[in-house]
Scaffold this motif. Structure first.
Motif, PDB file in Angstrom:
ATOM      1  N   ALA A   1      -2.829  -2.947   3.035  1.00  0.00           N
ATOM      2  CA  ALA A   1      -1.708  -2.736   3.952  1.00  0.00           C
ATOM      3  C   ALA A   1      -0.374  -3.001   3.257  1.00  0.00           C
ATOM      4  CB  ALA A   1      -1.842  -3.626   5.182  1.00  0.00           C
ATOM      5  N   VAL A   2      -0.344  -3.991   2.396  1.00  0.00           N
ATOM      6  CA  VAL A   2       0.898  -4.345   1.711  1.00  0.00           C
ATOM      7  C   VAL A   2       1.108  -3.472   0.482  1.00  0.00           C
ATOM      8  CG1 VAL A   2       2.147  -6.202   0.554  1.00  0.00           C
ATOM      9  CG2 VAL A   2       0.769  -6.705   2.575  1.00  0.00           C
ATOM     10  N   VAL A   3       0.081  -3.350  -0.348  1.00  0.00           N
ATOM     11  CA  VAL A   3       0.205  -2.562  -1.580  1.00  0.00           C
ATOM     12  C   VAL A   3       0.644  -1.138  -1.268  1.00  0.00           C
ATOM     13  CG1 VAL A   3      -1.089  -1.541  -3.504  1.00  0.00           C
ATOM     14  CG2 VAL A   3      -1.442  -3.944  -2.905  1.00  0.00           C
ATOM     15  N   MET A   4      -0.049  -0.500  -0.350  1.00  0.00           N
ATOM     16  CA  MET A   4       0.255   0.902  -0.072  1.00  0.00           C
ATOM     17  C   MET A   4       1.594   1.056   0.639  1.00  0.00           C
ATOM     18  SD  MET A   4      -2.143   2.152  -1.731  1.00  0.00           S
ATOM     19  CE  MET A   4      -1.781   3.870  -1.474  1.00  0.00           C
ATOM     20  N   SER A   5       1.969   0.085   1.465  1.00  0.00           N
ATOM     21  CA  SER A   5       3.276   0.157   2.125  1.00  0.00           C
ATOM     22  C   SER A   5       4.400   0.067   1.102  1.00  0.00           C
ATOM     23  CB  SER A   5       3.412  -0.955   3.165  1.00  0.00           C
ATOM     24  OG  SER A   5       2.492  -0.748   4.213  1.00  0.00           O
ATOM     25  N   ILE A   6       4.239  -0.811   0.117  1.00  0.00           N
ATOM     26  CA  ILE A   6       5.260  -0.914  -0.931  1.00  0.00           C
ATOM     27  C   ILE A   6       5.286   0.361  -1.766  1.00  0.00           C
ATOM     28  CG2 ILE A   6       5.932  -2.142  -3.035  1.00  0.00           C
ATOM     29  CD1 ILE A   6       4.773  -4.691  -1.704  1.00  0.00           C
TER      30      ILE A   6
ATOM     31  N   PHE B   1       6.615 -10.103   5.382  1.00  0.00           N
ATOM     32  CA  PHE B   1       6.027 -10.379   6.693  1.00  0.00           C
ATOM     33  C   PHE B   1       4.686  -9.674   6.872  1.00  0.00           C
ATOM     34  CE2 PHE B   1      10.662 -10.652   7.060  1.00  0.00           C
ATOM     35  CZ  PHE B   1      10.769 -12.006   7.391  1.00  0.00           C
ATOM     36  N   LYS B   2       3.894  -9.650   5.792  1.00  0.00           N
ATOM     37  CA  LYS B   2       2.594  -8.986   5.832  1.00  0.00           C
ATOM     38  C   LYS B   2       1.680  -9.673   6.846  1.00  0.00           C
ATOM     39  CE  LYS B   2       1.158 -11.573   1.753  1.00  0.00           C
ATOM     40  NZ  LYS B   2       2.433 -12.076   1.294  1.00  0.00           N
ATOM     41  N   PRO B   3       0.728  -8.919   7.397  1.00  0.00           N
ATOM     42  CA  PRO B   3      -0.206  -9.515   8.350  1.00  0.00           C
ATOM     43  C   PRO B   3      -0.935 -10.715   7.747  1.00  0.00           C
ATOM     44  CG  PRO B   3      -0.421  -7.137   8.321  1.00  0.00           C
ATOM     45  CD  PRO B   3       0.496  -7.506   7.189  1.00  0.00           C
ATOM     46  N   GLY B   4      -1.016 -11.760   8.498  1.00  0.00           N
ATOM     47  CA  GLY B   4      -1.722 -12.959   8.031  1.00  0.00           C
ATOM     48  C   GLY B   4      -0.879 -13.903   7.199  1.00  0.00           C
ATOM     49  N   SER B   5       0.437 -13.640   7.086  1.00  0.00           N
ATOM     50  CA  SER B   5       1.268 -14.542   6.263  1.00  0.00           C
ATOM     51  C   SER B   5       1.967 -15.582   7.120  1.00  0.00           C
ATOM     52  CB  SER B   5       2.311 -13.757   5.468  1.00  0.00           C
ATOM     53  OG  SER B   5       3.212 -13.102   6.338  1.00  0.00           O
TER      54      SER B   5
ATOM     55  N   VAL C   1      -2.608   1.070  -8.405  1.00  0.00           N
ATOM     56  CA  VAL C   1      -3.035   0.637  -7.073  1.00  0.00           C
ATOM     57  C   VAL C   1      -4.321  -0.171  -7.181  1.00  0.00           C
ATOM     58  CG1 VAL C   1      -3.994   1.488  -4.891  1.00  0.00           C
ATOM     59  CG2 VAL C   1      -1.877   2.465  -5.777  1.00  0.00           C
ATOM     60  N   LEU C   2      -5.263   0.331  -7.967  1.00  0.00           N
ATOM     61  CA  LEU C   2      -6.522  -0.392  -8.156  1.00  0.00           C
ATOM     62  C   LEU C   2      -6.307  -1.755  -8.796  1.00  0.00           C
ATOM     63  CD1 LEU C   2      -9.330   2.022  -9.320  1.00  0.00           C
ATOM     64  CD2 LEU C   2      -9.393   0.369  -7.484  1.00  0.00           C
ATOM     65  N   LEU C   3      -5.457  -1.802  -9.799  1.00  0.00           N
ATOM     66  CA  LEU C   3      -5.170  -3.071 -10.461  1.00  0.00           C
ATOM     67  C   LEU C   3      -4.496  -4.044  -9.496  1.00  0.00           C
ATOM     68  CD1 LEU C   3      -4.007  -1.770 -13.949  1.00  0.00           C
ATOM     69  CD2 LEU C   3      -6.208  -2.818 -13.372  1.00  0.00           C
ATOM     70  N   ALA C   4      -3.641  -3.525  -8.619  1.00  0.00           N
ATOM     71  CA  ALA C   4      -3.009  -4.374  -7.604  1.00  0.00           C
ATOM     72  C   ALA C   4      -4.046  -4.947  -6.652  1.00  0.00           C
ATOM     73  CB  ALA C   4      -1.953  -3.582  -6.830  1.00  0.00           C
TER      74      ALA C   4
ATOM     75  N   TRP D   1      -2.932  10.597   1.893  1.00  0.00           N
ATOM     76  CA  TRP D   1      -2.441   9.502   1.063  1.00  0.00           C
ATOM     77  C   TRP D   1      -2.350   8.207   1.851  1.00  0.00           C
ATOM     78  CZ3 TRP D   1       1.859  12.051  -2.390  1.00  0.00           C
ATOM     79  CH2 TRP D   1       1.232  12.912  -3.292  1.00  0.00           C
ATOM     80  N   GLY D   2      -2.143   8.311   3.153  1.00  0.00           N
ATOM     81  CA  GLY D   2      -2.154   7.108   3.980  1.00  0.00           C
ATOM     82  C   GLY D   2      -3.529   6.468   4.037  1.00  0.00           C
ATOM     83  N   LEU D   3      -4.561   7.269   3.957  1.00  0.00           N
ATOM     84  CA  LEU D   3      -5.939   6.767   3.955  1.00  0.00           C
ATOM     85  C   LEU D   3      -6.422   6.379   2.559  1.00  0.00           C
ATOM     86  CD1 LEU D   3      -7.491   9.386   6.382  1.00  0.00           C
ATOM     87  CD2 LEU D   3      -6.995   6.976   6.878  1.00  0.00           C
ATOM     88  N   TYR D   4      -5.790   6.918   1.535  1.00  0.00           N
ATOM     89  CA  TYR D   4      -6.227   6.746   0.152  1.00  0.00           C
ATOM     90  C   TYR D   4      -6.427   5.278  -0.224  1.00  0.00           C
ATOM     91  CZ  TYR D   4      -6.015   6.716  -4.949  1.00  0.00           C
ATOM     92  OH  TYR D   4      -6.278   6.495  -6.268  1.00  0.00           O
ATOM     93  N   GLY D   5      -5.427   4.460  -0.032  1.00  0.00           N
ATOM     94  CA  GLY D   5      -5.505   3.059  -0.446  1.00  0.00           C
ATOM     95  C   GLY D   5      -6.585   2.290   0.285  1.00  0.00           C
ATOM     96  N   VAL D   6      -6.691   2.527   1.589  1.00  0.00           N
ATOM     97  CA  VAL D   6      -7.704   1.833   2.385  1.00  0.00           C
ATOM     98  C   VAL D   6      -9.100   2.219   1.907  1.00  0.00           C
ATOM     99  CG1 VAL D   6      -8.644   1.542   4.710  1.00  0.00           C
ATOM    100  CG2 VAL D   6      -6.161   1.650   4.371  1.00  0.00           C
TER     101      VAL D   6
END
Length: 158
Positions: free
Chosen positions: A102-107, A154-158, A91-94, A16-21
């Protein structure tokens, strides 16, 4: 000695950690900015067919299970599948709304345990009543919520 269930939990966490990526990569790799996410989700569904349906049939056959099912069991299991599919679709719609994996799946993975803890506790109240809920349990829910907030703000790149 490691308990067998821990191995399966680690397998699930990794998957599931790999799923979103991977889903995001599949969506982008479809090279269709409008419909790529739906095309990717189509193949997620096919993968579920292969793993969930065929895998379950094989396990039932190998273990000599009887092929009788209760209506209540079928209903709850089907509903669980719908809820899971709706979550995957969300998740796809997000991603389509410019959410980054990184942000969607973390939330998702910070929020889902909170929902699970609350609903599971309401469904199966602790022995000894609500007063038996320890402060560490509540702190865990608050820390999961704080983690989701921190990743968002504090997502990466913000």
């Amino acid at each position: 000695m490691v308990k067998t269930w821990i191995i399966f939990v680690v397998m699930t966490v990794a998957s599931w950690g790999l799923y979103g990526v991977f889903l995001h990569k599949g969506q982008l790799s479809m090279a269709d900015a409008v419909h790529g996410r739906y095309k990717a989700f189509l193949f997620v569904g096919l993968a579920y067919l292969l793993v969930a349906v065929i895998g379950s049939v094989v396990m039932l056959m190998v273990n000599g299970a009887e092929w009788s099912f209760t209506g209540k069991g079928v209903s709850w299991s089907f509903f669980a599948g719908v809820v899971g599919a709706v979550g995957a679709f969300g998740v796809l719609l997000a991603f389509g709304a410019k959410g980054r994996p990184a942000v969607v799946m973390s939330i998702v993975f910070a929020g889902a345990p909170i929902v699970n803890a609350i609903v599971a506790t309401l469904s199966h109240p602790p022995e000894g009543g609500w007063g038996a809920i320890r402060w560490q349990f509540v702190l865990g829910i608050l820390l999961a919520a704080a983690g989701g907030c921190l990743v968002t703000f504090f997502k990466p790149g913000s």
